[in-house]
Design a protein around this motif. Structure first.
Motif, PDB file in Angstrom:
ATOM      1  N   ARG A  93       0.845  -1.215   0.000  1.00  0.00           N
ATOM      2  CA  ARG A  93       0.000   0.000   0.000  1.00  0.00           C
ATOM      3  C   ARG A  93       0.873   1.256   0.000  1.00  0.00           C
ATOM      4  N   ASN A  94       1.938   1.230   0.785  1.00  0.00           N
ATOM      5  CA  ASN A  94       2.836   2.384   0.844  1.00  0.00           C
ATOM      6  C   ASN A  94       3.560   2.602  -0.478  1.00  0.00           C
ATOM      7  N   VAL A  95       3.930   1.507  -1.142  1.00  0.00           N
ATOM      8  CA  VAL A  95       4.572   1.623  -2.457  1.00  0.00           C
ATOM      9  C   VAL A  95       3.623   2.281  -3.452  1.00  0.00           C
ATOM     10  N   VAL A  96       2.365   1.852  -3.458  1.00  0.00           N
ATOM     11  CA  VAL A  96       1.370   2.442  -4.357  1.00  0.00           C
ATOM     12  C   VAL A  96       1.168   3.921  -4.051  1.00  0.00           C
ATOM     13  N   ALA A  97       1.020   4.244  -2.769  1.00  0.00           N
ATOM     14  CA  ALA A  97       0.808   5.646  -2.381  1.00  0.00           C
ATOM     15  C   ALA A  97       2.020   6.498  -2.740  1.00  0.00           C
ATOM     16  N   GLY A  98       3.211   5.950  -2.523  1.00  0.00           N
ATOM     17  CA  GLY A  98       4.423   6.685  -2.878  1.00  0.00           C
ATOM     18  C   GLY A  98       4.545   6.913  -4.361  1.00  0.00           C
ATOM     19  N   ALA A  99       4.201   5.890  -5.145  1.00  0.00           N
ATOM     20  CA  ALA A  99       4.269   6.010  -6.599  1.00  0.00           C
ATOM     21  C   ALA A  99       3.301   7.077  -7.102  1.00  0.00           C
ATOM     22  N   ARG A 100       2.124   7.128  -6.524  1.00  0.00           N
ATOM     23  CA  ARG A 100       1.142   8.147  -6.913  1.00  0.00           C
ATOM     24  C   ARG A 100       1.662   9.551  -6.598  1.00  0.00           C
ATOM     25  N   ARG A 101       2.173   9.702  -5.391  1.00  0.00           N
ATOM     26  CA  ARG A 101       2.650  11.033  -4.998  1.00  0.00           C
ATOM     27  C   ARG A 101       3.816  11.469  -5.889  1.00  0.00           C
ATOM     28  N   ALA A 102       4.659  10.521  -6.285  1.00  0.00           N
ATOM     29  CA  ALA A 102       5.841  10.856  -7.083  1.00  0.00           C
ATOM     30  C   ALA A 102       5.529  11.017  -8.568  1.00  0.00           C
ATOM     31  N   GLY A 103       4.299  10.698  -8.976  1.00  0.00           N
ATOM     32  CA  GLY A 103       3.934  10.826 -10.383  1.00  0.00           C
ATOM     33  C   GLY A 103       4.523   9.750 -11.261  1.00  0.00           C
ATOM     34  N   VAL A 104       4.746   8.569 -10.702  1.00  0.00           N
ATOM     35  CA  VAL A 104       5.287   7.443 -11.468  1.00  0.00           C
ATOM     36  C   VAL A 104       4.262   7.005 -12.514  1.00  0.00           C
ATOM     37  N   ARG A 105       4.765   6.678 -13.696  1.00  0.00           N
ATOM     38  CA  ARG A 105       3.866   6.275 -14.788  1.00  0.00           C
ATOM     39  C   ARG A 105       3.357   4.849 -14.626  1.00  0.00           C
TER      40      ARG A 105
END
Length: 321
Positions: A93-105
């Motif tokens: 869950r934290n990986v997903v949230a971090g990816a969203r915040r960072a704008g990962v494609r």
């Protein structure tokens, strides 16, 4: 591309980093210890201090990444259900949230066929089979929940794809082969029900290929199985695997029913008493050793263009060397 890898100091993660670097990509890897940082640096990645417990730290680590490869997971036999939930579910869950915040494609999650397991055989199973977060095995249940998190997160702001290998093996394995060797050397090894069921396997190089193809060609919101191709008799595979280390597989066997009873009793005792480590025979080991698991990889072949690049014979030869 610019990529970040979680679990980069692990078996699959290290191979993935080396392949990404060889292909000319910029790679960073999450490292929760100095030892992990040294490993990923040696493989060619830039270590980023942190772990899966804080999505804000993860977001900072992922800043500027085109793709995140999430290969970190708790796989050890011990630790209890809470540890698997913390590392594999909350961590994801934290990986997903971090990816969203960072704008990962795009986020590629390394899953497993174990996410479908509750103790039944899997025969020619494909991606239509349901995930089983209700599994009695903590590892299987946690990986099913983690995959649900990843697939549910797919959307316009973040594309998510899951790759599911089965029984990952090869040079650098720190789990399956070492545990088999230790079981033989300590006299704990026995074939369950003869060990003559079929099993799928996936050499680590074939896993890495699948991960890269998932990043490039995978349909958002989809999962893909990858294996070495045709299944093999479990007993034959393990015998050859042990032989690469100069270890002879014993001929001792025990019926499946007593093994199931002993496993259930051990798992219950360990859970109720909160004992450290794992029982002598846990659910995942029992299922691996006694249940057929054959997988249809037609979806990966058709949609990803996946074709195994490492044969078992080549993998065994590499292990011997």
């Amino acid at each position: 591309m610019d990529a970040l890898v979680t679990g980069g100091s692990g078996f699959v993660g290290l191979r993935l980093i080396r392949r990404l670097v060889e292909d000319g990509h910029v790679v960073r890897a999450l490292a929760r210890s100095d030892a992990a940082a040294d490993k990923v640096t040696e493989a060619g990645a830039k270590p980023v201090p942190g772990d899966l417990s804080d999505f804000a730290i993860l977001a900072e680590a992922m800043s500027g990444s085109d793709v995140v490869f999430h290969s970190a997971a708790r796989t050890s036999r011990g630790g209890g259900r809470d540890a698997f939930e913390r590392d594999n579910v909350t961590g994801t869950r934290n990986v997903v949230a971090g990816a969203r915040r960072a704008g990962v494609r795009r986020l590629v999650h390394v899953g497993t066929e174990a996410a479908l397991m509750t103790g039944q055989a899997l025969v020619d199973v494909d991606e239509a089979a349901p995930l089983r977060p209700d599994s009695p095995a903590p590892y299987a249940a946690s990986k099913a929940k983690a995959e649900q998190v990843v697939l549910a997160a797919n959307g316009e702001d973040l594309e998510t794809v899951v790759l599911r290998p089965r029984l990952v093996w090869g040079t650098g394995d720190s789990t399956v082969l070492p545990e088999l060797v230790a079981a033989v050397q300590t006299g704990r090894f026995a074939w369950i029900g003869g060990g003559r069921h079929l099993t799928a396997t996936t050499h680590v190089d074939n896993v890495v290929l699948g991960v890269l193809l998932a990043a490039e060609r995978g349909r958002p919101g989809e999962a893909y199985f990858v294996t070495d191709g045709e299944p093999i008799v479990f007993r034959d595979f393990v015998t050859e695997l042990l032989a690469t280390q100069g270890v002879t597989a014993p001929g001792r066997s025990m019926p499946e029913l007593p093994a199931r009873i002993a496993t259930s009793a051990g798992e219950t005792l360990w859970r109720r008493l909160g004992l450290s480590g794992a029982p002598p025979l846990d659910y995942m080991s029992l299922w691996l050793s006694s249940k057929e698991c054959t997988i249809d990889i037609g979806k990966a072949r058709t949609e990803l263009g996946y074709q195994p690049i490492r044969t078992r014979a080549e993998g065994f030869a590499e292990l011997r060397a």
